[in-house]
Design an enzyme around this catalytic site. Sequence first.
Site, PDB file in Angstrom:
ATOM      1  N   ASP A 295     -53.438  96.568  87.101  1.00  0.00           N
ATOM      2  CA  ASP A 295     -53.212  96.089  85.734  1.00  0.00           C
ATOM      3  C   ASP A 295     -54.260  95.015  85.465  1.00  0.00           C
ATOM      4  OD1 ASP A 295     -52.423  94.919  83.407  1.00  0.00           O
ATOM      5  OD2 ASP A 295     -50.296  94.776  83.923  1.00  0.00           O
TER       6      ASP A 295
ATOM      7  N   TYR B 267     -45.846  90.603  85.909  1.00  0.00           N
ATOM      8  CA  TYR B 267     -45.593  90.951  84.504  1.00  0.00           C
ATOM      9  C   TYR B 267     -46.537  92.071  84.083  1.00  0.00           C
ATOM     10  CZ  TYR B 267     -44.988  90.674  79.467  1.00  0.00           C
ATOM     11  OH  TYR B 267     -44.716  90.984  78.160  1.00  0.00           O
TER      12      TYR B 267
ATOM     13  N   LYS C 203     -55.759  93.264  75.530  1.00  0.00           N
ATOM     14  CA  LYS C 203     -56.355  91.983  75.106  1.00  0.00           C
ATOM     15  C   LYS C 203     -57.827  92.087  74.687  1.00  0.00           C
ATOM     16  CE  LYS C 203     -52.839  89.486  77.637  1.00  0.00           C
ATOM     17  NZ  LYS C 203     -51.702  89.499  76.734  1.00  0.00           N
TER      18      LYS C 203
END
Length: 443
Positions: free
Chosen positions: A255, A154, A282
């Site tokens: 990532d 993801y 985040k």
Amino acid sequence: MSNKMDQEIRTFTANHPKSKTMQAEASKYMPGGSSRATAYFDPYPFFVDKASGHHVYDVDGNSYLDFMLNATTYIVGHANPTVTEAVKAQADIGLSYSAPTEVQIELAKTIVDRVPSVEKVRFTNSGTEGTLNAIRMARAYTSKPKFAKFEGGYHGNHEYVSVSVYTPMNKLDPNKTTAVPEWPGQPQSVIDDVIVLPYNDLDKCTEIITKNADDLAAVIMEPVSSNFGYVPATPEFLQGIRDLTTKLGIVLIFDEVQSFRLSSGGAQEIYGITPDVTTFGKIIGGGLPIGAWGGKEELMALYDNEKGPVISHAGTFNANPATMIAGLETLKQLTPDVFNRLNTLGDEIRQKINAVFGELDIPGQATGMGSLFAIQFSDEDITDYRSMLRGDQELKKVLYTGLMNEGILMFAKVQGAVCSLTSETEIDTLVGSVRNVLQRIKG
Ligand SMILES: Cc1ncc(COP(=O)(O)O)c(C=O)c1O
């Protein structure tokens, strides 16, 4: 629906009458009453009243010990006083302007200082935009059209990474990884430009990457794969991918939107393996919307406004000072000692949850790395998307709902993270609640 699930949903519904009414109202104006896939679960989500420290409080008067932490973001807890004060002070003098501010230099410097592979960084508003730009940059740099991602990986929800993310078992080719669209109508041209790789299988990856090398701009991957339950790449596998991409002139993108919470320099520091480009999100925004990507000077130069950018990157809220100050005040609290402590607590959670599975004789395990952990109903070694999927996914839903009924919040996939406020007390509460729900599951 299973009996066990029925029972947990009955308890949930009985404890959330006001949220039920709000969900009905929300559904009049938003499809499914929601704007965020991960904020919906069956039978309906609870609506939040407020959050503070390690806890979230809903409109029905329930409180939750939060290990979801808005998808691992709140690493220093909700409404952290230092972060909150800094954002309030910024709000008093304006939340965003169409001009740069000093604080964006400070956050950029902090990231560049902490992550040696990042010589330059650029901010945007979500991890999705971070991965979008990292892939775009690799394409522009190499003039090659395709990129490779891992099955089950993801990386946000833009079109190109929305391939082979949540593929159900019956759509997987048993003999190989293939590019599977996530929804109808995705253009075949998009699917054709995405090469899908098996995680932790260096031989297969070497074969696929080598075969496609002339067309491959980039490989994007998480060093610790969040979608399989924070399953780490083996060091040999990660090093193998690094060596292969270097040899073939392919940009390697890590990532680290989630794994940047594992140490000052992210997972790449722990592995000692250097990507060409890293994406962030985040924690670096301290709870406000954020994304970033950074890497080698020669790649990032494609965005250089002073020289006339090859790629133009605009965004009304990019590097807005409210997000920048929230991120900076969060990162300042995150010293190497704090990261070590968080990672040790994660290890302790895994060890205690594994002991509970053993004690109750239920096939299951805790996976993860450092402060990131997940619970799986499988005793097979989980190394990739398929081994995760072979576990019992229905029981995960029962455990998730059961934990909410116990006052514990995790991702719906029953995974989560610790924060700087987590202590032995919170761990014991979590483990005790896991034991209670597993006992109910066992009957
Ligand atoms: C590994 C990873 N990459 C990218 C993203 C996308 O970030 P955002 O939700 O900020 O768009 C996420 C979000 O959960 C993520 O976990």
